[in-house]
Design an enzyme around this catalytic site. Structure first.
Site, PDB file in Angstrom:
ATOM      1  N   ASP A  92     -12.155 -39.476  22.297  1.00 18.39           N
ATOM      2  CA  ASP A  92     -12.621 -40.243  21.136  1.00 18.39           C
ATOM      3  C   ASP A  92     -11.594 -41.267  20.663  1.00 18.39           C
ATOM      4  OD1 ASP A  92     -14.793 -38.585  21.234  1.00 18.39           O
ATOM      5  OD2 ASP A  92     -14.627 -37.858  19.178  1.00 18.39           O
ATOM      6  N   HIS A 109      -8.611 -36.902  22.414  1.00 14.50           N
ATOM      7  CA  HIS A 109      -8.523 -38.265  21.872  1.00 14.50           C
ATOM      8  C   HIS A 109      -7.615 -39.126  22.741  1.00 14.50           C
ATOM      9  CE1 HIS A 109      -9.796 -35.787  18.459  1.00 14.50           C
ATOM     10  NE2 HIS A 109     -10.340 -36.880  17.958  1.00 14.50           N
TER      11      HIS A 109
END
Length: 280
Positions: free
Chosen positions: A100, A245
């Site tokens: 992400d 992430h």
């Protein structure tokens, strides 16, 4: 017959052949949260292309997603859900890795290098403002067969926004992804995992399914590379979706952790893949 008439007729025949091929494509299943039912695609109206031997995952994964072959069929609008999809369905020990907040030129290229070294694909839920600033990374994701999803434009808390603002956040990101990646996203993820009815409705109206996760590495807290690796190893199971992430802070631990846990998962017999959207 004139030259331009022959050209027009040839184009029409090619378009018809592409449409018949797309109509025969098969689609997979979603992994659903509690209370949801899996939806199957309708039977094709015409037979598809001749059956071929199944490709090894690596033989398919690195095929470019754009610029080659007939136009893709446009999927129908997905249902408006009341909860996000939490896992994926697949044969055997299938897992999905997701990243992400990117793309970030400091960390995303290293993650892509590792994925390419092991010949696997992943999902990247990108923020529109990051994608607009680094379009070459989305081009690389497309070329290497990764799936790009919508993570809004500026990573806001959607539950505090009006419906109009949610739509703007999502729609601007869809446009950037389409312009750089080559097609509109079919998946979205709410920042912070904060979903509401407006987000589900608007996402569906924009043609996207909501995908959450099964295993949260909490790598954004920078807990240490070994801790991230252990969390993935402990949570590994068929259908699991792993959240990591590639932007939003110092993600060097996430980069190093991937280099460690990815070969471990493959050695344990897991198949790292990406989910397929049903053609509904």
């Amino acid at each position: 017959m004139k030259k331009d008439q022959l050209t027009s007729r040839r184009r029409a025949l090619l378009a018809g052949a592409a449409a018949l091929g797309a109509a025969g494509a098969a689609a997979g299943l979603f992994g659903l949260g509690a209370g949801e039912e899996a939806v199957r695609a309708p039977a094709p109206a015409a037979p598809g292309p001749p059956a071929r031997r199944p490709l090894r995952p690596s033989a398919y994964r690195l095929q470019p997603l754009t610029g080659y072959g007939p136009p893709r069929a446009v999927p129908g609008r997905p249902p408006v859900r009341r909860r996000p999809l939490l896992s994926v369905s697949g044969i055997g020990r299938t897992m999905v890795l997701t990243f992400d907040d990117g793309p970030d030129p400091r960390y995303t290229p290293d993650i892509l290098d590792t994925l390419r070294a092991y010949d696997v694909r992943a999902m990247f839920f990108v923020c529109g403002e990051m994608a607009a600033a680094h379009p070459h990374l989305l081009v690389r994701m497309a070329d290497e067969g990764h799936v790009v999803g919508n993570h809004t434009w500026s990573h806001p808390l959607l539950t505090r926004l009006t419906g109009a603002r949610i739509r703007t956040e999502m729609e601007r990101t869809c446009d950037v992804i389409e312009d750089t990646y080559g097609e509109r996203p079919r998946w979205f993820r709410a920042p912070y995992g904060a979903w509401n009815r407006a987000a589900f409705r608007i996402g569906a109206e924009l043609g996207m399914e909501p995908l959450a996760w099964t295993v949260d590495t909490l790598d954004w807290t920078e807990p240490g590379t070994r801790t991230i690796v252990d969390r993935v190893a402990d949570g590994a199971a068929p259908g699991v979706v792993v959240l990591s992430h590639d932007a939003g802070g110092d993600r060097s631990q996430s980069v190093r952790a991937l280099r460690s846990y990815l070969p471990e998962l493959l050695d344990a017999g897991y198949r790292i893949t990406v989910p397929s959207r049903l053609q509904v």
